[in-house]
Design a protein around this motif. Structure first.
Motif, PDB file in Angstrom:
ATOM      1  N   ASP A 171       0.850  -1.193   0.000  1.00 41.18           N
ATOM      2  CA  ASP A 171       0.000   0.000   0.000  1.00 41.18           C
ATOM      3  C   ASP A 171       0.888   1.246   0.000  1.00 41.18           C
ATOM      4  O   ASP A 171       1.026   1.958   0.992  1.00 41.18           O
ATOM      5  CB  ASP A 171      -0.932   0.001   1.203  1.00 41.18           C
ATOM      6  N   ILE A 172       1.483   1.483  -1.147  1.00 35.50           N
ATOM      7  CA  ILE A 172       2.462   2.550  -1.306  1.00 35.50           C
ATOM      8  C   ILE A 172       1.832   3.915  -1.083  1.00 35.50           C
ATOM      9  O   ILE A 172       2.454   4.806  -0.500  1.00 35.50           O
ATOM     10  CB  ILE A 172       3.097   2.454  -2.708  1.00 35.50           C
ATOM     11  N   GLN A 173       0.609   4.097  -1.530  1.00 38.43           N
ATOM     12  CA  GLN A 173      -0.043   5.403  -1.410  1.00 38.43           C
ATOM     13  C   GLN A 173      -0.180   5.826   0.051  1.00 38.43           C
ATOM     14  O   GLN A 173       0.084   6.972   0.396  1.00 38.43           O
ATOM     15  CB  GLN A 173      -1.426   5.382  -2.087  1.00 38.43           C
ATOM     16  N   GLU A 179      12.152   4.448   4.835  1.00 32.18           N
ATOM     17  CA  GLU A 179      10.870   3.848   4.435  1.00 32.18           C
ATOM     18  C   GLU A 179      10.091   4.816   3.537  1.00 32.18           C
ATOM     19  O   GLU A 179       9.470   4.403   2.555  1.00 32.18           O
ATOM     20  CB  GLU A 179      10.059   3.489   5.677  1.00 32.18           C
ATOM     21  N   ILE A 180      10.125   6.093   3.858  1.00 30.50           N
ATOM     22  CA  ILE A 180       9.464   7.086   2.995  1.00 30.50           C
ATOM     23  C   ILE A 180      10.169   7.142   1.642  1.00 30.50           C
ATOM     24  O   ILE A 180       9.519   7.231   0.596  1.00 30.50           O
ATOM     25  CB  ILE A 180       9.436   8.475   3.664  1.00 30.50           C
ATOM     26  N   SER A 210      10.208   6.121  -4.125  1.00 32.33           N
ATOM     27  CA  SER A 210      10.827   5.429  -5.248  1.00 32.33           C
ATOM     28  C   SER A 210       9.806   4.557  -5.973  1.00 32.33           C
ATOM     29  O   SER A 210       9.792   4.500  -7.199  1.00 32.33           O
ATOM     30  CB  SER A 210      11.999   4.582  -4.758  1.00 32.33           C
ATOM     31  N   ALA A 211       8.944   3.897  -5.219  1.00 36.00           N
ATOM     32  CA  ALA A 211       7.901   3.058  -5.821  1.00 36.00           C
ATOM     33  C   ALA A 211       6.918   3.879  -6.641  1.00 36.00           C
ATOM     34  O   ALA A 211       6.274   3.357  -7.550  1.00 36.00           O
ATOM     35  CB  ALA A 211       7.167   2.272  -4.738  1.00 36.00           C
ATOM     36  N   GLN A 212       6.827   5.173  -6.315  1.00 36.21           N
ATOM     37  CA  GLN A 212       5.967   6.072  -7.087  1.00 36.21           C
ATOM     38  C   GLN A 212       6.740   6.793  -8.193  1.00 36.21           C
ATOM     39  O   GLN A 212       6.247   7.756  -8.771  1.00 36.21           O
ATOM     40  CB  GLN A 212       5.341   7.126  -6.166  1.00 36.21           C
ATOM     41  N   ASN A 213       7.961   6.349  -8.452  1.00 37.15           N
ATOM     42  CA  ASN A 213       8.842   6.965  -9.450  1.00 37.15           C
ATOM     43  C   ASN A 213       9.172   8.420  -9.126  1.00 37.15           C
ATOM     44  O   ASN A 213       9.361   9.235 -10.014  1.00 37.15           O
ATOM     45  CB  ASN A 213       8.254   6.853 -10.859  1.00 37.15           C
ATOM     46  N   ARG A 214       9.266   8.723  -7.848  1.00 39.99           N
ATOM     47  CA  ARG A 214       9.667  10.055  -7.385  1.00 39.99           C
ATOM     48  C   ARG A 214      11.129   9.952  -6.924  1.00 39.99           C
ATOM     49  O   ARG A 214      11.449  10.174  -5.783  1.00 39.99           O
ATOM     50  CB  ARG A 214       8.748  10.511  -6.262  1.00 39.99           C
TER      51      ARG A 214
END
Length: 115
Positions: A23-25, A50-51, A56-60
């Protein structure tokens, strides 16, 4: 009383659990809202990493890299040997087309990851 096991630490565990469950969001939205400044350095750095993983998972990647660098400034040894930054930096280096940025190459070198 006077321990790291209070509401803030529970919130940090909630963020870590959200990441583990995919639950990346939730992790990306709620993670930065947690004020970990009163916790021991190890917990603050782990929360920051962790943040970074969520971003990174959101390509940020730029925001995630900035967080890894912040964590490294606070606790270089912890960042050098922890699996999260090592995994993130390895993935970022492999995703690069051409030469990695100066910041990414620097952290990769400090983590002994070929860049």
């Amino acid at each position: 009383m006077w321990t790291a096991f209070g509401p803030t630490n529970v919130a940090i565990h909630r963020i870590s659990t959200a990441m583990e469950l995919g639950d990346i969001q939730i992790a990306a939205d709620q993670g930065p809202r947690v004020d970990s400044s009163t916790l021991p350095l190890e917990r603050r750095v782990r929360h920051t990493l962790e943040i970074a993983r969520a971003y990174s998972a959101q390509n940020r990647m730029d925001e995630a890299l900035a967080l890894v660098l912040d964590a490294e400034e606070l606790a270089p040894e912890q960042v050098r040997y922890h699996f999260i930054p090592r995994h993130l930096v390895t993935a970022w280096v492999r995703q690069q087309r051409g030469k990695p940025s100066h910041l990414l190459a620097g952290v990769a070198q400090r983590l002994s990851i070929v860049a």
